[in-house]
Design a protein around this motif. Structure first.
Motif, PDB file in Angstrom:
ATOM      1  N   PRO A 197     -14.396 -53.706  53.329  1.00  0.00           N
ATOM      2  CA  PRO A 197     -14.767 -53.873  54.736  1.00  0.00           C
ATOM      3  C   PRO A 197     -16.199 -53.485  55.065  1.00  0.00           C
ATOM      4  O   PRO A 197     -16.710 -53.877  56.119  1.00  0.00           O
ATOM      5  CB  PRO A 197     -13.787 -52.948  55.456  1.00  0.00           C
ATOM      6  CG  PRO A 197     -13.496 -51.865  54.454  1.00  0.00           C
ATOM      7  CD  PRO A 197     -13.483 -52.565  53.123  1.00  0.00           C
ATOM      8  N   LEU A 198     -16.870 -52.729  54.205  1.00  0.00           N
ATOM      9  CA  LEU A 198     -18.180 -52.180  54.556  1.00  0.00           C
ATOM     10  C   LEU A 198     -19.324 -52.829  53.786  1.00  0.00           C
ATOM     11  O   LEU A 198     -20.408 -52.255  53.685  1.00  0.00           O
ATOM     12  CB  LEU A 198     -18.180 -50.666  54.307  1.00  0.00           C
ATOM     13  CG  LEU A 198     -17.142 -49.882  55.123  1.00  0.00           C
ATOM     14  CD1 LEU A 198     -17.166 -48.404  54.752  1.00  0.00           C
ATOM     15  CD2 LEU A 198     -17.382 -50.052  56.619  1.00  0.00           C
ATOM     16  N   VAL A 199     -19.118 -54.026  53.271  1.00  0.00           N
ATOM     17  CA  VAL A 199     -20.175 -54.715  52.539  1.00  0.00           C
ATOM     18  C   VAL A 199     -21.376 -54.937  53.456  1.00  0.00           C
ATOM     19  O   VAL A 199     -21.234 -55.438  54.579  1.00  0.00           O
ATOM     20  CB  VAL A 199     -19.662 -56.053  51.977  1.00  0.00           C
ATOM     21  CG1 VAL A 199     -19.094 -56.940  53.080  1.00  0.00           C
ATOM     22  CG2 VAL A 199     -20.759 -56.764  51.212  1.00  0.00           C
ATOM     23  N   PRO A 200     -22.581 -54.543  53.045  1.00  0.00           N
ATOM     24  CA  PRO A 200     -23.769 -54.761  53.882  1.00  0.00           C
ATOM     25  C   PRO A 200     -24.084 -56.249  54.018  1.00  0.00           C
ATOM     26  O   PRO A 200     -23.951 -57.008  53.057  1.00  0.00           O
ATOM     27  CB  PRO A 200     -24.878 -54.032  53.110  1.00  0.00           C
ATOM     28  CG  PRO A 200     -24.167 -53.067  52.213  1.00  0.00           C
ATOM     29  CD  PRO A 200     -22.885 -53.745  51.834  1.00  0.00           C
ATOM     30  N   VAL A 201     -24.511 -56.652  55.197  1.00  0.00           N
ATOM     31  CA  VAL A 201     -24.806 -58.070  55.421  1.00  0.00           C
ATOM     32  C   VAL A 201     -25.962 -58.537  54.550  1.00  0.00           C
ATOM     33  O   VAL A 201     -26.023 -59.723  54.175  1.00  0.00           O
ATOM     34  CB  VAL A 201     -25.099 -58.355  56.910  1.00  0.00           C
ATOM     35  CG1 VAL A 201     -23.861 -58.110  57.751  1.00  0.00           C
ATOM     36  CG2 VAL A 201     -26.261 -57.518  57.413  1.00  0.00           C
ATOM     37  N   GLU A 202     -26.882 -57.633  54.203  1.00  0.00           N
ATOM     38  CA  GLU A 202     -28.004 -58.020  53.349  1.00  0.00           C
ATOM     39  C   GLU A 202     -27.512 -58.475  51.978  1.00  0.00           C
ATOM     40  O   GLU A 202     -28.094 -59.374  51.363  1.00  0.00           O
ATOM     41  CB  GLU A 202     -28.978 -56.845  53.184  1.00  0.00           C
ATOM     42  CG  GLU A 202     -29.674 -56.423  54.469  1.00  0.00           C
ATOM     43  CD  GLU A 202     -28.838 -55.467  55.301  1.00  0.00           C
ATOM     44  OE1 GLU A 202     -27.700 -55.124  54.873  1.00  0.00           O
ATOM     45  OE2 GLU A 202     -29.302 -55.058  56.366  1.00  0.00           O
ATOM     46  N   MET A 203     -26.448 -57.854  51.486  1.00  0.00           N
ATOM     47  CA  MET A 203     -25.902 -58.250  50.199  1.00  0.00           C
ATOM     48  C   MET A 203     -25.233 -59.614  50.295  1.00  0.00           C
ATOM     49  O   MET A 203     -25.322 -60.437  49.380  1.00  0.00           O
ATOM     50  CB  MET A 203     -24.910 -57.199  49.700  1.00  0.00           C
ATOM     51  CG  MET A 203     -24.572 -57.325  48.223  1.00  0.00           C
ATOM     52  SD  MET A 203     -23.401 -56.062  47.682  1.00  0.00           S
ATOM     53  CE  MET A 203     -21.868 -56.991  47.753  1.00  0.00           C
ATOM     54  N   VAL A 204     -24.579 -59.868  51.414  1.00  0.00           N
ATOM     55  CA  VAL A 204     -23.950 -61.179  51.638  1.00  0.00           C
ATOM     56  C   VAL A 204     -25.010 -62.273  51.593  1.00  0.00           C
ATOM     57  O   VAL A 204     -24.852 -63.295  50.896  1.00  0.00           O
ATOM     58  CB  VAL A 204     -23.215 -61.205  52.992  1.00  0.00           C
ATOM     59  CG1 VAL A 204     -22.609 -62.583  53.246  1.00  0.00           C
ATOM     60  CG2 VAL A 204     -22.136 -60.127  53.046  1.00  0.00           C
ATOM     61  N   ASP A 205     -26.102 -62.059  52.297  1.00  0.00           N
ATOM     62  CA  ASP A 205     -27.164 -63.060  52.330  1.00  0.00           C
ATOM     63  C   ASP A 205     -27.832 -63.225  50.966  1.00  0.00           C
ATOM     64  O   ASP A 205     -28.250 -64.333  50.609  1.00  0.00           O
ATOM     65  CB  ASP A 205     -28.208 -62.684  53.388  1.00  0.00           C
ATOM     66  CG  ASP A 205     -27.737 -62.960  54.806  1.00  0.00           C
ATOM     67  OD1 ASP A 205     -26.991 -63.929  55.003  1.00  0.00           O
ATOM     68  OD2 ASP A 205     -28.112 -62.199  55.721  1.00  0.00           O
ATOM     69  N   ALA A 206     -27.932 -62.148  50.194  1.00  0.00           N
ATOM     70  CA  ALA A 206     -28.544 -62.237  48.868  1.00  0.00           C
ATOM     71  C   ALA A 206     -27.704 -63.093  47.922  1.00  0.00           C
ATOM     72  O   ALA A 206     -28.246 -63.883  47.145  1.00  0.00           O
ATOM     73  CB  ALA A 206     -28.735 -60.834  48.289  1.00  0.00           C
ATOM     74  N   VAL A 207     -26.380 -62.945  47.991  1.00  0.00           N
ATOM     75  CA  VAL A 207     -25.505 -63.761  47.162  1.00  0.00           C
ATOM     76  C   VAL A 207     -25.624 -65.235  47.564  1.00  0.00           C
ATOM     77  O   VAL A 207     -25.752 -66.124  46.710  1.00  0.00           O
ATOM     78  CB  VAL A 207     -24.044 -63.282  47.275  1.00  0.00           C
ATOM     79  CG1 VAL A 207     -23.096 -64.254  46.580  1.00  0.00           C
ATOM     80  CG2 VAL A 207     -23.893 -61.882  46.676  1.00  0.00           C
ATOM     81  N   ALA A 208     -25.590 -65.491  48.857  1.00  0.00           N
ATOM     82  CA  ALA A 208     -25.702 -66.877  49.336  1.00  0.00           C
ATOM     83  C   ALA A 208     -27.041 -67.487  48.922  1.00  0.00           C
ATOM     84  O   ALA A 208     -27.096 -68.659  48.511  1.00  0.00           O
ATOM     85  CB  ALA A 208     -25.538 -66.919  50.854  1.00  0.00           C
ATOM     86  N   ALA A 209     -28.118 -66.706  49.016  1.00  0.00           N
ATOM     87  CA  ALA A 209     -29.441 -67.216  48.662  1.00  0.00           C
ATOM     88  C   ALA A 209     -29.514 -67.600  47.187  1.00  0.00           C
ATOM     89  O   ALA A 209     -30.135 -68.609  46.823  1.00  0.00           O
ATOM     90  CB  ALA A 209     -30.507 -66.173  48.982  1.00  0.00           C
ATOM     91  N   ALA A 210     -28.871 -66.816  46.322  1.00  0.00           N
ATOM     92  CA  ALA A 210     -28.904 -67.120  44.890  1.00  0.00           C
ATOM     93  C   ALA A 210     -28.189 -68.431  44.585  1.00  0.00           C
ATOM     94  O   ALA A 210     -28.632 -69.208  43.730  1.00  0.00           O
ATOM     95  CB  ALA A 210     -28.276 -65.968  44.100  1.00  0.00           C
ATOM     96  N   VAL A 211     -27.081 -68.703  45.300  1.00  0.00           N
ATOM     97  CA  VAL A 211     -26.391 -69.983  45.102  1.00  0.00           C
ATOM     98  C   VAL A 211     -27.226 -71.120  45.673  1.00  0.00           C
ATOM     99  O   VAL A 211     -27.370 -72.181  45.049  1.00  0.00           O
ATOM    100  CB  VAL A 211     -24.991 -69.963  45.743  1.00  0.00           C
ATOM    101  CG1 VAL A 211     -24.274 -71.292  45.493  1.00  0.00           C
ATOM    102  CG2 VAL A 211     -24.155 -68.822  45.190  1.00  0.00           C
ATOM    103  N   ARG A 212     -27.796 -70.899  46.838  1.00  0.00           N
ATOM    104  CA  ARG A 212     -28.639 -71.932  47.442  1.00  0.00           C
ATOM    105  C   ARG A 212     -29.820 -72.291  46.538  1.00  0.00           C
ATOM    106  O   ARG A 212     -30.300 -73.430  46.537  1.00  0.00           O
ATOM    107  CB  ARG A 212     -29.158 -71.448  48.798  1.00  0.00           C
ATOM    108  CG  ARG A 212     -28.158 -71.585  49.941  1.00  0.00           C
ATOM    109  CD  ARG A 212     -28.727 -70.981  51.207  1.00  0.00           C
ATOM    110  NE  ARG A 212     -28.097 -71.526  52.405  1.00  0.00           N
ATOM    111  CZ  ARG A 212     -28.346 -71.096  53.635  1.00  0.00           C
ATOM    112  NH1 ARG A 212     -29.198 -70.109  53.833  1.00  0.00           N
ATOM    113  NH2 ARG A 212     -27.730 -71.641  54.668  1.00  0.00           N
ATOM    114  N   ASP A 213     -30.273 -71.313  45.761  1.00  0.00           N
ATOM    115  CA  ASP A 213     -31.422 -71.548  44.883  1.00  0.00           C
ATOM    116  C   ASP A 213     -31.030 -72.163  43.549  1.00  0.00           C
ATOM    117  O   ASP A 213     -31.872 -72.319  42.672  1.00  0.00           O
ATOM    118  CB  ASP A 213     -32.175 -70.244  44.651  1.00  0.00           C
ATOM    119  CG  ASP A 213     -33.023 -69.839  45.853  1.00  0.00           C
ATOM    120  OD1 ASP A 213     -33.284 -70.707  46.707  1.00  0.00           O
ATOM    121  OD2 ASP A 213     -33.415 -68.665  45.931  1.00  0.00           O
ATOM    122  N   GLY A 214     -29.749 -72.501  43.371  1.00  0.00           N
ATOM    123  CA  GLY A 214     -29.374 -73.264  42.199  1.00  0.00           C
ATOM    124  C   GLY A 214     -28.360 -72.650  41.259  1.00  0.00           C
ATOM    125  O   GLY A 214     -27.894 -73.333  40.344  1.00  0.00           O
ATOM    126  N   ALA A 215     -28.014 -71.359  41.425  1.00  0.00           N
ATOM    127  CA  ALA A 215     -27.009 -70.764  40.551  1.00  0.00           C
ATOM    128  C   ALA A 215     -25.632 -71.300  40.936  1.00  0.00           C
ATOM    129  O   ALA A 215     -25.250 -71.236  42.100  1.00  0.00           O
ATOM    130  CB  ALA A 215     -27.025 -69.241  40.660  1.00  0.00           C
TER     131      ALA A 215
END
Length: 243
Positions: free
Chosen positions: A120-138
């Motif tokens: 429940p306490l996952v930081p939003v910055e980590m959420v965006d970092a994961v999404a950005a890595a997929v958006r960049d091609g992973a």
């Protein structure tokens, strides 16, 4: 990684499987409905997803007999109306629930984050970092932390140690895990045996999974002691006006 203009256009949705019962926390409400700071853990998890800049849609996969209850619960906790939140019925296993969540996504979604309601306490910055890595091609991305404890490999029949893996090469994996939608859909259509996470299914397809830095506050609330720690983290956040 830095996002290109093309990758930034990819639409991101989060799927939160929350149909489990969480027996390790003991008798009572399902794990996702256990209160944390007076608010069910599921609500905290959904808030983290909708507060992430990258996420445009959240699909909550609820127990089949509690869809209306979960919809009412989320509606009563002041979640922003600017983001689309959908509730669908889950299955008997986590894999089935994720598959049903995937089926509920609109066609324009091409990046999927799968997040445990028990984190429940996952930081939003980590959420965006994961999404950005997929958006960049992973095609598949997991957040992970270096291990602090030495790990032993054992013989399951005798409990004798059979080896000591090199700790520097190991990571404790968290969620959200991010995927190219087509990759995750193929994994769920292909892998039938039970696995511990969605990235494990993708690995069985022979597709590489990228690890990005995780966060200590994205821990999973599984045992009563975890709940005590989560309460302490939440109290510190509230004292600092950080949610």
């Amino acid at each position: 990684m830095t996002s290109s203009p093309l990758s930034a256009k990819r639409t991101v949705a989060a799927v939160i499987p929350a149909a489990g019962r969480g027996v390790r926390l003991g008798p009572g409400a399902p794990k996702a409905m256990r209160p944390l700071g007076g608010v069910p853990m599921l609500v905290h998890a959904v808030r983290a997803m909708i507060h992430a800049r990258s996420v445009s849609l959240v699909v909550v996969v609820a127990p089949a007999d509690a869809v209306a209850d979960v919809r009412s619960l989320l509606g009563n906790h002041g979640l922003p109306e600017a983001k689309d939140i959908r509730i669908v019925a889950g299955g008997d296993t986590r894999q089935e629930s994720v598959r049903l969540g995937l089926a509920a996504l609109p066609e324009d979604v091409d990046v999927v984050l799968v997040h445990d309601a028990a984190r429940p306490l996952v930081p939003v910055e980590m959420v965006d970092a994961v999404a950005a890595a997929v958006r960049d091609g992973a095609p598949a991305v997991v957040p992970g932390l270096p291990l602090v404890d030495t790990v032993k490999r054992i013989d399951p029949g005798t409990d004798f140690v059979t080896g000591t893996p090199e700790r520097a090469l190991l990571r404790a994996v968290q969620t959200p895990q991010g995927f190219d939608r087509a990759t995750l859909a193929k994994a769920h259509a292909t892998i039938t045996q039970d696995v511990t996470d969605d990235a494990g299914m993708v690995e069985q397809l022979g597709i590489q999974v990228l690890v990005v830095p995780g966060h200590e506050e994205a821990f999973k609330v599984t045992r009563p002691l975890d709940l005590i720690l989560a309460e302490a983290v939440l109290a510190r956040r509230r004292a600092s006006d950080v949610f």
